[in-house]
Structure formats: C-alpha cells, structure tokens
Scaffold this active site. Structure first.
Site, PDB file in Angstrom:
ATOM      1  N   HIS A   6      11.181 -13.909  41.833  1.00 56.33           N
ATOM      2  CA  HIS A   6      12.461 -13.260  42.165  1.00 56.33           C
ATOM      3  C   HIS A   6      12.881 -13.487  43.611  1.00 56.33           C
ATOM      4  O   HIS A   6      13.650 -12.702  44.174  1.00 56.33           O
ATOM      5  CB  HIS A   6      12.353 -11.754  41.882  1.00 56.33           C
ATOM      6  CG  HIS A   6      13.555 -11.181  41.207  1.00 56.33           C
ATOM      7  ND1 HIS A   6      14.333 -10.190  41.774  1.00 56.33           N
ATOM      8  CD2 HIS A   6      14.119 -11.437  40.003  1.00 56.33           C
ATOM      9  CE1 HIS A   6      15.312  -9.868  40.956  1.00 56.33           C
ATOM     10  NE2 HIS A   6      15.211 -10.614  39.872  1.00 56.33           N
ATOM     11  N   HIS A  59      19.625 -19.127  32.607  1.00 54.67           N
ATOM     12  CA  HIS A  59      19.391 -17.741  33.018  1.00 54.67           C
ATOM     13  C   HIS A  59      20.371 -16.840  32.285  1.00 54.67           C
ATOM     14  O   HIS A  59      21.562 -17.122  32.238  1.00 54.67           O
ATOM     15  CB  HIS A  59      19.617 -17.648  34.531  1.00 54.67           C
ATOM     16  CG  HIS A  59      19.430 -16.304  35.125  1.00 54.67           C
ATOM     17  ND1 HIS A  59      20.480 -15.526  35.570  1.00 54.67           N
ATOM     18  CD2 HIS A  59      18.303 -15.585  35.371  1.00 54.67           C
ATOM     19  CE1 HIS A  59      20.011 -14.406  36.076  1.00 54.67           C
ATOM     20  NE2 HIS A  59      18.697 -14.406  35.964  1.00 54.67           N
ATOM     21  N   GLU A  70       9.008 -18.816  38.420  1.00 58.76           N
ATOM     22  CA  GLU A  70      10.452 -18.807  38.663  1.00 58.76           C
ATOM     23  C   GLU A  70      10.759 -18.321  40.076  1.00 58.76           C
ATOM     24  O   GLU A  70      10.178 -17.339  40.543  1.00 58.76           O
ATOM     25  CB  GLU A  70      11.128 -17.887  37.648  1.00 58.76           C
ATOM     26  CG  GLU A  70      12.637 -17.796  37.799  1.00 58.76           C
ATOM     27  CD  GLU A  70      13.286 -17.016  36.677  1.00 58.76           C
ATOM     28  OE1 GLU A  70      14.302 -16.343  36.945  1.00 58.76           O
ATOM     29  OE2 GLU A  70      12.786 -17.067  35.529  1.00 58.76           O
ATOM     30  N   GLU A 119      19.092 -19.758  39.122  1.00 63.41           N
ATOM     31  CA  GLU A 119      20.022 -18.666  38.835  1.00 63.41           C
ATOM     32  C   GLU A 119      20.917 -18.347  40.022  1.00 63.41           C
ATOM     33  O   GLU A 119      21.981 -17.753  39.851  1.00 63.41           O
ATOM     34  CB  GLU A 119      19.262 -17.409  38.412  1.00 63.41           C
ATOM     35  CG  GLU A 119      18.433 -16.757  39.501  1.00 63.41           C
ATOM     36  CD  GLU A 119      17.593 -15.611  38.973  1.00 63.41           C
ATOM     37  OE1 GLU A 119      18.003 -14.455  39.168  1.00 63.41           O
ATOM     38  OE2 GLU A 119      16.541 -15.874  38.368  1.00 63.41           O
ATOM     39  N   ASP A 129       8.179 -14.444  37.264  1.00 66.13           N
ATOM     40  CA  ASP A 129       9.355 -14.490  38.130  1.00 66.13           C
ATOM     41  C   ASP A 129       9.008 -13.883  39.483  1.00 66.13           C
ATOM     42  O   ASP A 129       8.786 -12.683  39.595  1.00 66.13           O
ATOM     43  CB  ASP A 129      10.495 -13.713  37.464  1.00 66.13           C
ATOM     44  CG  ASP A 129      11.819 -13.887  38.184  1.00 66.13           C
ATOM     45  OD1 ASP A 129      11.842 -14.542  39.252  1.00 66.13           O
ATOM     46  OD2 ASP A 129      12.836 -13.361  37.686  1.00 66.13           O
TER      47      ASP A 129
END
EC number: 4.2.1.6
Length: 382
Positions: free
Chosen positions: A185, A285, A209, A235, A183
């Site tokens: 982020h 998510h 991700e 997400e 991730d």
C-alpha cells in the site's frame, strides 16, 4: 444522437455514479471517483461536461482527446478519474445502441472466464485466517491482504517480524490450497521494502503490490532484481504516459491500472496492450463499485495478458453498501469456481437500479481515508 445531460450521484460506501443522457433516450452509466475526493472529481466531471453537451456520444475517441487535450494542463488523478467515468458511460451508450457488449465492440473474447480474487481484512493472524475460511466457502481460492502496518523510513524489526508472522501462519494453515498477494500500500520505504520482501520469500506470495509509492517507481526494477516474487503496481498511475516509463524501466510483472482512475476503458485497453508488448501481466485495480468492475471485466476479456481481477465483494471498506446493492441483474456477476464469466448484455452489461441510486444519494456522507501518524507524531502513509 446527441448528449443532453450529465448527472452525478455520490453513494455509499465511497462511490460515485455518472448518468449520461441522450436526445434519443439511450442512457449510459459510469463510475468516476477518487476515494476520499468524490466532490473534487464531481466538479471535474461537470467541467468536462461543457465539452460534451450537444456532441455525438458515438465519437468516443474524439471526445476522449477533447477532454484530455482540450485543456493546457492535463493528467493526474482528478482529471483522469473524471474522464474515466465519462468514457465508461460513452461505451455503455455505444453498446446499447449497437445491441452488443463492449468486449464484442473491441474485437471479441480472448478467454472464456477470468479468475477473481478477494480482499481479506483483519489486523491479527486469526482474523485473517477466519476471513479466508469464510471466503473459501463461497468459492474463492485467491486473496489479497495488507502486507504490513505503516513503516518508517528505517523502522523496528519487530514490525517486520509481525508482518512475516501473519503470512507464515496463513501458509501454515492453508498450505498450497490458496494463493495470496500482499499489498504494501505504499506504506514502506525502499530500505524497509528490501528487508520485508526478503523475509517473505519463503512463503511464496503471488505478488507484492506497491512495495513503494509510485513516486518512487525507480525502485521497482531494483527491488525486482533482488527477489523472485512478482512485483505489481499501477493503481496510482493515471495514463499510458506514466505506465510507459515503468514499462521501459522494467521490474513490474503485473500492471494494475484502475478503470475508474486511469482514463477509463479507452485508455486502459491501450495500457493493457502496452503491457503485453513487454510480457507484463494485467490485473486491474478495482476496490470500487459495480460499474467500475464491469469496465474492468470488458478489458480483461479482450486482453490476452489479463491474469486476474480484483473485486470488492465483502471488502472492509464497504460500509453502507455492498458491491451489487445498486444492480438489478445480480446473477450476471455470479462467480463460478472463483471465476467471472463475460457480461453478455449490451453496453457495460450493468442494469442500474436508478430509483435506489437516487434515494441513497440523498445526504450521502463524504468518505475519507484514515490519517495515520508514526509514534513520533509525523504523518504516515495509509
């Protein structure tokens, strides 16, 4: 049957539960929240509640449209999260009235079980490896971890080397016995994402991700064209209209709508169907609580393209409460060999310990995500 009351409970670690009551005594539970903005979502829930009092909870589609289209301004994380939790609770009521789990009401199972993956925290390779070893003992073989620290638009190659070193040590330790996603982020700019993804390719992560923020979604197809690693995101997208654009643009191999942020079960089932039409996988998510997880599972079990399910057991954010602390029927969430089974009880299939919810909501502290800064003092993406 008529809706009579909506009650919200802010809870540790960073959750909010919603209880919808009816004049016939049937109660539904939902989980409307934006992590770090619970009070704002709470206000939106009660504003939307003005549309709902006195209405028939069985008319889920109509009530969803009223909440979404009843105001001139719509969409975004706050409103869609409020709608999401309400939608979950309405499906919970419908299932209880009809004595059937939500997946049954939506056409029935397309699979017998769904693979779960677990978050692994830790800032150093040894910590991550130790965390994976602990989680493997309870049946997990698929994981997700932070891919890197915050990076500037153009940043130091030593940060890239540190991120790659962590992944290299994990692969060296476990070989092909585990799978893991990374991730980013949204911490990485497009130029740095290109560098980092290329350096990570030899270690065959399951997916990358949010390689860049959703606001920079035009880079998803460009990044995907330069790598064989599947790209995942979603997400921070909140309706089928946002997902429509990224599906049309291409590049994403996995969509990750959040059932507590993207309009709930009603909307996310539509997003899942849209993704299937583009041969894109679904991996909802879910770093949140048990109601959100239950909602995800119902969509997973009706969606052929669902590939795996995130869950928050043991996640580093869970300070003050664990995933099933407010649940009576904990055994229904028990995983076998790293897989969830369908929830069989009516509605969402979650029996909430209301007494504990009420008690723990008293004086619950507000959670805020950390505020990070780069070395030069400018604000960094967390």
């Amino acid at each position: 049957m008529k809706i009579t009351k909506l009650t919200t409970y802010r809870l540790p670690p960073r959750w909010m539960f919603l209880k919808i009551e009816t004049d016939e005594g049937v109660v539904g539970w939902g989980e409307p929240v934006i992590e770090g903005r619970a009070r704002t979502v709470e206000a939106a829930v009660h504003e939307l509640g003005e549309y709902l009092i006195g209405q028939d909870p069985a008319r889920i589609n109509d009530l969803w449209q009223v909440m979404y289209r009843g105001g001139f301004y719509r969409g975004g994380p706050i409103l869609m999260s409020a709608i999401a939790g309400i939608d979950q609770a309405l499906w919970d009521i419908k299932g209880k009235v009809l004595n059937a789990p939500v997946w049954q009401l939506m056409g029935g199972l397309v699979r017998d079980k769904i693979k779960a993956y677990s978050w692994v925290g830790g800032d150093r390779p040894a910590e991550v490896i130790a965390g994976i070893k602990t989680l493997r003992q309870i049946g997990f073989d698929t994981f997700k971890l932070n891919g890197c620290e915050e990076l500037g638009i153009i940043d130091d190659s030593r940060k890239v080397d540190a991120a790659v070193n962590t992944v290299a040590q994990i692969r060296e330790e476990f070989g092909s016995d585990i799978e893991f996603g990374l991730d980013f982020h949204g911490r990485v700019s497009a130029p740095m994402a290109k560098i980092l993804i290329k350096e990570l390719e030899p270690y065959r992560p399951l997916f990358i991700e949010e390689p860049v923020l959703a606001e920079q979604a035009e880079y998803y197809p460009r990044l995907a064209a330069q790598t064989h690693i599947p790209i995942a995101a979603g997400e921070r997208m909140f309706s089928r209209f946002e997902f429509k654009r990224v599906l049309e643009a291409g590049g994403l191999a996995i969509l990750q709508p959040d059932l507590s942020h993207a309009g709930g079960i009603t909307e996310c089932a539509k997003i899942a169907a849209m993704a299937e039409a583009y041969d894109v996988g679904l991996a909802p998510h879910c770093p949140l609580g048990p109601i959100a997880l239950a909602a995800c599972l119902h969509v997973d079990f009706i969606s052929r393209n669902a590939v795996f399910q995130e869950q928050s057991m043991g996640i580093h954010y869970n300070q003050g409460a664990e995933l099933l602390d407010f649940v009576k029927n904990k055994d229904d969430f028990k995983m076998e060999g790293g897989y969830f089974q369908p929830l069989m009880k009516p509605g969402l299939g979650v029996e909430i310990d209301e007494e504990q919810v009420v008690a723990r909501s008293q004086g619950c502290a507000d959670w805020r995500n950390p505020l990070w800064r780069h070395a030069d003092g400018s604000v960094a993406e967390w």
